[in-house]
Design an enzyme around this catalytic site. Sequence first.
Site, PDB file in Angstrom:
ATOM      1  N   TRP A  87     -76.829  14.833 -84.302  1.00 37.91           N
ATOM      2  CA  TRP A  87     -77.834  13.995 -84.948  1.00 37.91           C
ATOM      3  C   TRP A  87     -79.183  14.728 -85.097  1.00 37.91           C
ATOM      4  O   TRP A  87     -80.249  14.119 -85.050  1.00 37.91           O
ATOM      5  CB  TRP A  87     -78.021  12.669 -84.196  1.00 37.91           C
ATOM      6  CG  TRP A  87     -76.727  11.902 -84.154  1.00 37.91           C
ATOM      7  CD1 TRP A  87     -75.786  11.923 -83.169  1.00 37.91           C
ATOM      8  CD2 TRP A  87     -76.211  11.056 -85.188  1.00 37.91           C
ATOM      9  NE1 TRP A  87     -74.708  11.129 -83.515  1.00 37.91           N
ATOM     10  CE2 TRP A  87     -74.949  10.583 -84.748  1.00 37.91           C
ATOM     11  CE3 TRP A  87     -76.684  10.634 -86.435  1.00 37.91           C
ATOM     12  CZ2 TRP A  87     -74.162   9.726 -85.519  1.00 37.91           C
ATOM     13  CZ3 TRP A  87     -75.913   9.775 -87.201  1.00 37.91           C
ATOM     14  CH2 TRP A  87     -74.659   9.331 -86.737  1.00 37.91           C
ATOM     15  N   LYS A 123     -74.489  10.107 -91.228  1.00 41.20           N
ATOM     16  CA  LYS A 123     -75.508   9.367 -91.977  1.00 41.20           C
ATOM     17  C   LYS A 123     -76.287  10.333 -92.853  1.00 41.20           C
ATOM     18  O   LYS A 123     -76.230  11.551 -92.659  1.00 41.20           O
ATOM     19  CB  LYS A 123     -76.490   8.659 -91.030  1.00 41.20           C
ATOM     20  CG  LYS A 123     -76.098   7.256 -90.607  1.00 41.20           C
ATOM     21  CD  LYS A 123     -77.207   6.605 -89.810  1.00 41.20           C
ATOM     22  CE  LYS A 123     -76.810   5.196 -89.382  1.00 41.20           C
ATOM     23  NZ  LYS A 123     -77.875   4.564 -88.572  1.00 41.20           N
ATOM     24  N   ASP A 340     -64.216 -10.731-109.598  1.00 41.70           N
ATOM     25  CA  ASP A 340     -64.916 -11.887-109.048  1.00 41.70           C
ATOM     26  C   ASP A 340     -66.207 -12.155-109.813  1.00 41.70           C
ATOM     27  O   ASP A 340     -66.865 -11.233-110.285  1.00 41.70           O
ATOM     28  CB  ASP A 340     -65.245 -11.617-107.573  1.00 41.70           C
ATOM     29  CG  ASP A 340     -66.250 -12.609-107.026  1.00 41.70           C
ATOM     30  OD1 ASP A 340     -65.885 -13.789-106.879  1.00 41.70           O
ATOM     31  OD2 ASP A 340     -67.403 -12.221-106.779  1.00 41.70           O
ATOM     32  N   GLU A 395     -62.440 -14.070-113.336  1.00 42.68           N
ATOM     33  CA  GLU A 395     -62.788 -15.362-112.762  1.00 42.68           C
ATOM     34  C   GLU A 395     -63.976 -15.897-113.556  1.00 42.68           C
ATOM     35  O   GLU A 395     -65.121 -15.564-113.288  1.00 42.68           O
ATOM     36  CB  GLU A 395     -63.155 -15.219-111.280  1.00 42.68           C
ATOM     37  CG  GLU A 395     -63.366 -16.574-110.620  1.00 42.68           C
ATOM     38  CD  GLU A 395     -64.306 -16.550-109.424  1.00 42.68           C
ATOM     39  OE1 GLU A 395     -64.162 -17.420-108.567  1.00 42.68           O
ATOM     40  OE2 GLU A 395     -65.185 -15.658-109.362  1.00 42.68           O
TER      41      GLU A 395
END
Length: 683
Positions: A87, A123, A340, A395
Amino acid sequence: MPEERLSPETVVAIDGYLKPNVDQIVKRHDLFRKVKDDIEQHEGGYDSFTKGYLKFGLNVGSNGEVVYREWAPNAREAFLIGDFNDWNRTSHPMRKNQFGVWEIAVPPSSPGICAIPHDSKIKISMILPSGERVERIPAWIKRVTQELSVSPVYDARFWNPPESEKYKFKNARPPYPKDAKIYEAHVGISTSEPRVGTYKEFTTNVLQRIKYLGYNVIQLMAIMEHAYYASFGYQVTSFFAISSRCGTPEELKELIDTAHGMGLTVLLDIVHSHACKNVLDGINEFDGTDHLYFHEGSKGRHELWDSRLFNYGNHEVLRFLLSNLRFYMEEYQFDGFRFDGVTSMMYTHHGIGAGFSGGYHEYFGDSADLEAIVYLMLANDAMHLLYPKVITIAEDVSGMPLLCVPVNKGGVGFDYRLSMAIPDMWIKLLKHKTDDEWNMSDIVHILTNRRYGEKSVAYCESHDQALVGDKTLAFWLMDKEMYTHMSDFTPMTPVISRGIALHKLIRLLTHSLGGEGYLNFEGNEFGHPEWLDFPREGNGNSFHYARRQWNVVDDPLLRYKYLNSFDSAMNHADEKYGWLSTQPAYVSLKHEVDKVIVYERAGLLFVFNFHPTQSFTDYRVGVDEAGEYSVVLTSDEGRFGGFDNVKLGGQYFTTPMEWNNRKNWLQVYIPTRTCLVLAKRSD
């Protein structure tokens, strides 16, 4: 080759009522053509543009080198950090190009060996113009995990299993289904135990059930990673990562491959209508700005869903979303998508407070979100060109014309739309009307009111109707007696008798009259005894209602088996006779006093008696084709919980005399709350 300009005559030939709106339809097609041409000229076409996941995110070369790219134009500096470098926030700086894309190549630790270990945490750390340092999960990350005991925030993982652990697909995609009989499923709730079910369990325990029931398409919900389990998968945080609650990427691949080996098509419920507003483990404010992937300000926020709305006019957002579709087709071998929230996408008002009456002025003009519609056109056009057998379902509650018409004819390009008015009708009838108040004409109108030439998926209830706050049809019909009178050892009460009978009639009527496809949410086929409610603070984080009670349908002493068997028989009858893949039915009778509906489809004669008390002997029904008919399916069979008053087979001869606008008639015995399907005997 540039896309040809849309001819107004092409649109009017499909639907003459669109003539006043032709200019707007041509305009949106022109916008589509412009974007598609830009992709052709500057990105090498759809094939290259939709492979963004091979360029962005973390990708491994054959020599073990890891290349990481991320679009974050607002960042002043960027660093790759993780377990691999303890890190360290300065040891692995990234370079930024003129388009705001950061890049770093991490050389292998030894030939062919990645310096970043498989499944280790990672990250991106960025310094903003203000000097603030922010850390984010990579937007294109393919694996994230959550350790709730530590923090609700997800961790990004570098997913790069050794070759021996990578799942290798064995089965080809199944043939394109001539119709879509869809089993809508959520892997997490697919166990009887009060916990999250797994991909492996679904593969072992549920696929065989789906195959037995005669469904040929599975629609998997809540696959894309979402921070909050109770969101039902509709608050996506990491678009390229699958839900780690249910297992690993390799285990989902095995599920899909196994389904393919059984002849089952698998669709992904894709959520491109909005995104979770999470910052620490989503893509919101990724580079510190409000407007990277989304519109800024109120335009970029959905007030009801409390989520972020994509900027579909941005080139890099298009790359991200179109590549997301391609990724699931390639990496996981999905066969298509149920999109959706299409209504929310296509209108600037997102459908909030909008009542769609069917007037064409509601679909065009200022309320139409052209950028979102163009994105849907691009998505359908790209997927259908790259994968000719892909299936896409919208949808949409609005009834947008041309939604299921190919893009080159002025349409949005979907294969099917969901008939969302049908489940609403059934719920309203069961909630507000007594049986003798049911209006046969109204029922038929809702079931047949669809745009000709555009395929619809009919359903009695989906996951929406199963959620807490509502009830499944079985619950509306039988409610608390389901806990006391669903055993064959208990008397068949009027409530249970009515519930079992109407559950079957409602399903077959919807299946055979309502569309060109059919959908069922898992468990509803056997009348699942309870609603669906995910663990949340309001229920003490209980899994009690976030599961499927397979035990009740597997118990031979309980009456759920009757509904399950009828569901299977219904689907297999369609497989044999193919009504879903033929022209819509011709309805010859809607008798309000007798409560009888009669229609023909695919050469079959369907007769429904919804009367709560009256049976009819020698009931005359019209049929166009003369000949000898026999009963091929009836809800009255004992194995479906019926009374065996009507037998399979039999001889029903036509009389050549016009009846209800049909050339012939025949007579049937049709008991109360019973349906019959008759087929003409072949010589």
